[in-house]
Design a protein around this motif. Structure first.
Motif, mmCIF file in Angstrom:
data_model
loop_
_atom_site.group_PDB
_atom_site.id
_atom_site.type_symbol
_atom_site.label_atom_id
_atom_site.label_comp_id
_atom_site.label_asym_id
_atom_site.label_seq_id
_atom_site.Cartn_x
_atom_site.Cartn_y
_atom_site.Cartn_z
ATOM 1 N N THR A 63 0.850 -1.189 0.000
ATOM 2 C CA THR A 63 0.000 0.000 0.000
ATOM 3 C C THR A 63 0.888 1.242 0.000
ATOM 4 O OG1 THR A 63 -0.102 0.100 2.396
ATOM 5 C CG2 THR A 63 -1.806 -1.199 1.285
ATOM 6 N N VAL A 64 0.273 2.385 -0.256
ATOM 7 C CA VAL A 64 1.022 3.641 -0.256
ATOM 8 C C VAL A 64 1.601 3.906 1.128
ATOM 9 C CG1 VAL A 64 0.798 6.135 -0.539
ATOM 10 C CG2 VAL A 64 -0.272 4.602 -2.188
ATOM 11 N N ALA A 65 0.852 3.593 2.170
ATOM 12 C CA ALA A 65 1.356 3.809 3.535
ATOM 13 C C ALA A 65 2.567 2.918 3.816
ATOM 14 C CB ALA A 65 0.246 3.538 4.543
ATOM 15 N N GLU A 66 2.545 1.679 3.346
ATOM 16 C CA GLU A 66 3.686 0.780 3.557
ATOM 17 C C GLU A 66 4.915 1.271 2.796
ATOM 18 O OE1 GLU A 66 1.337 -3.451 4.247
ATOM 19 O OE2 GLU A 66 1.825 -2.809 2.201
ATOM 20 N N VAL A 67 4.702 1.763 1.564
ATOM 21 C CA VAL A 67 5.828 2.302 0.790
ATOM 22 C C VAL A 67 6.401 3.525 1.489
ATOM 23 C CG1 VAL A 67 6.481 3.348 -1.411
ATOM 24 C CG2 VAL A 67 4.945 1.393 -1.381
ATOM 25 N N ALA A 68 5.515 4.389 1.996
ATOM 26 C CA ALA A 68 5.974 5.596 2.688
ATOM 27 C C ALA A 68 6.792 5.248 3.923
ATOM 28 C CB ALA A 68 4.775 6.460 3.076
ATOM 29 N N SER A 69 6.371 4.229 4.654
ATOM 30 C CA SER A 69 7.140 3.849 5.849
ATOM 31 C C SER A 69 8.464 3.198 5.466
ATOM 32 C CB SER A 69 6.322 2.935 6.743
ATOM 33 O OG SER A 69 6.108 1.695 6.104
ATOM 34 N N MET A 70 8.498 2.450 4.358
ATOM 35 C CA MET A 70 9.761 1.845 3.906
ATOM 36 C C MET A 70 10.762 2.909 3.487
ATOM 37 S SD MET A 70 8.656 -1.434 1.574
ATOM 38 C CE MET A 70 10.287 -1.605 0.891
ATOM 39 N N MET A 71 10.261 3.935 2.780
ATOM 40 C CA MET A 71 11.136 4.988 2.247
ATOM 41 C C MET A 71 11.360 6.118 3.240
ATOM 42 S SD MET A 71 9.606 5.111 -1.625
ATOM 43 C CE MET A 71 10.691 6.395 -2.181
ATOM 44 N N ARG A 72 10.640 6.079 4.361
ATOM 45 C CA ARG A 72 10.720 7.124 5.384
ATOM 46 C C ARG A 72 10.357 8.489 4.811
ATOM 47 N NH1 ARG A 72 12.963 5.278 10.621
ATOM 48 N NH2 ARG A 72 13.481 3.140 10.150
ATOM 49 N N VAL A 73 9.266 8.518 4.045
ATOM 50 C CA VAL A 73 8.728 9.764 3.497
ATOM 51 C C VAL A 73 7.228 9.790 3.805
ATOM 52 C CG1 VAL A 73 10.441 9.951 1.647
ATOM 53 C CG2 VAL A 73 8.314 8.729 1.237
ATOM 54 N N SER A 74 6.566 10.897 3.459
ATOM 55 C CA SER A 74 5.128 10.979 3.694
ATOM 56 C C SER A 74 4.373 10.263 2.575
ATOM 57 C CB SER A 74 4.685 12.447 3.765
ATOM 58 O OG SER A 74 4.796 13.030 2.482
ATOM 59 N N LYS A 75 3.096 9.990 2.844
ATOM 60 C CA LYS A 75 2.258 9.357 1.814
ATOM 61 C C LYS A 75 2.100 10.268 0.613
ATOM 62 C CE LYS A 75 -1.401 8.330 4.269
ATOM 63 N NZ LYS A 75 -2.686 7.757 4.696
ATOM 64 N N MET A 76 2.047 11.584 0.835
ATOM 65 C CA MET A 76 1.891 12.534 -0.265
ATOM 66 C C MET A 76 3.089 12.450 -1.211
ATOM 67 S SD MET A 76 0.077 14.503 -1.901
ATOM 68 C CE MET A 76 -1.305 14.885 -0.885
ATOM 69 N N THR A 77 4.271 12.223 -0.692
ATOM 70 C CA THR A 77 5.460 12.079 -1.536
ATOM 71 C C THR A 77 5.336 10.841 -2.416
ATOM 72 O OG1 THR A 77 6.818 13.149 0.152
ATOM 73 C CG2 THR A 77 7.978 11.869 -1.523
ATOM 74 N N VAL A 78 4.816 9.757 -1.859
ATOM 75 C CA VAL A 78 4.630 8.533 -2.639
ATOM 76 C C VAL A 78 3.592 8.774 -3.734
ATOM 77 C CG1 VAL A 78 3.922 6.109 -2.542
ATOM 78 C CG2 VAL A 78 5.300 7.077 -0.707
ATOM 79 N N TYR A 79 2.486 9.460 -3.388
ATOM 80 C CA TYR A 79 1.473 9.776 -4.402
ATOM 81 C C TYR A 79 2.071 10.630 -5.520
ATOM 82 C CZ TYR A 79 -2.473 7.894 -1.758
ATOM 83 O OH TYR A 79 -3.356 7.070 -1.120
ATOM 84 N N ARG A 80 2.920 11.579 -5.177
ATOM 85 C CA ARG A 80 3.562 12.418 -6.201
ATOM 86 C C ARG A 80 4.457 11.584 -7.115
ATOM 87 N NH1 ARG A 80 4.736 16.603 -1.782
ATOM 88 N NH2 ARG A 80 2.963 18.005 -1.931
ATOM 89 N N LEU A 81 5.202 10.649 -6.537
ATOM 90 C CA LEU A 81 6.069 9.780 -7.337
ATOM 91 C C LEU A 81 5.240 8.903 -8.283
ATOM 92 C CD1 LEU A 81 8.638 8.628 -4.627
ATOM 93 C CD2 LEU A 81 9.065 10.174 -6.542
ATOM 94 N N VAL A 82 4.113 8.395 -7.790
ATOM 95 C CA VAL A 82 3.249 7.546 -8.619
ATOM 96 C C VAL A 82 2.654 8.358 -9.759
ATOM 97 C CG1 VAL A 82 1.084 6.243 -8.634
ATOM 98 C CG2 VAL A 82 2.746 5.869 -6.815
ATOM 99 N N HIS A 83 2.110 9.537 -9.451
ATOM 100 C CA HIS A 83 1.476 10.364 -10.488
ATOM 101 C C HIS A 83 2.486 10.905 -11.490
ATOM 102 C CE1 HIS A 83 -2.611 10.212 -9.087
ATOM 103 N NE2 HIS A 83 -2.220 10.493 -7.849
ATOM 104 N N ALA A 84 3.726 11.103 -11.070
ATOM 105 C CA ALA A 84 4.771 11.580 -11.980
ATOM 106 C C ALA A 84 5.309 10.455 -12.859
ATOM 107 C CB ALA A 84 5.908 12.219 -11.187
ATOM 108 N N GLY A 85 4.976 9.203 -12.527
ATOM 109 C CA GLY A 85 5.454 8.073 -13.314
ATOM 110 C C GLY A 85 6.822 7.573 -12.896
#
Length: 115
Positions: A63-85
């Motif tokens: 999930t986005v929350a699991e990715v955010a915790s793995m990367m030690r970033v916020s969920k919004m950062t993960v959403y930005r990475l996904v939307h940017a491709g």
């Protein structure tokens, strides 16, 4: 005094359209025997069953929350990475699932060596 038994021929019991009893031990005709088919031939495949596919490697989705915790970033950062491709993801309903391999590839490619 006993009455003599009357024998009725088997043809008298036969009904039209109903096969009679099969003879036991019928000889097999050589012309009716099928020739063996090589295993590579399409006719050698079982009829009605699809061939068994090779097993696939298991894909783990995060999930986005699991990715955010793995990367030690916020969920919004993960959403930005996904939307940017920049980070591969799959849309499931209204949420995203990220393959674990995509996170590992992103982190490996984003690594920069300083000095």
């Amino acid at each position: 005094m006993t009455m003599p038994q009357r024998t009725v021929p088997a043809a008298a019991y036969a009904r039209p359209g109903v096969p009679g009893p099969r003879p036991v031990g019928r000889p097999i005709q050589a012309a009716t025997m099928a020739r063996p088919v090589p295993p590579q031939h399409p006719a050698a495949m079982p009829v009605g069953r699809p061939p068994v596919p090779a097993p696939r490697a298991a894909v783990t989705f995060l999930t986005v929350a699991e990715v955010a915790s793995m990367m030690r970033v916020s969920k919004m950062t993960v959403y930005r990475l996904v939307h940017a491709g920049e980070l591969a993801a799959v849309r499931v309903g209204r949420s995203f699932r990220v393959p674990e391999r995509a996170v590992q590839d992103y982190l490996r490619d984003a690594y920069t060596d300083i000095a």
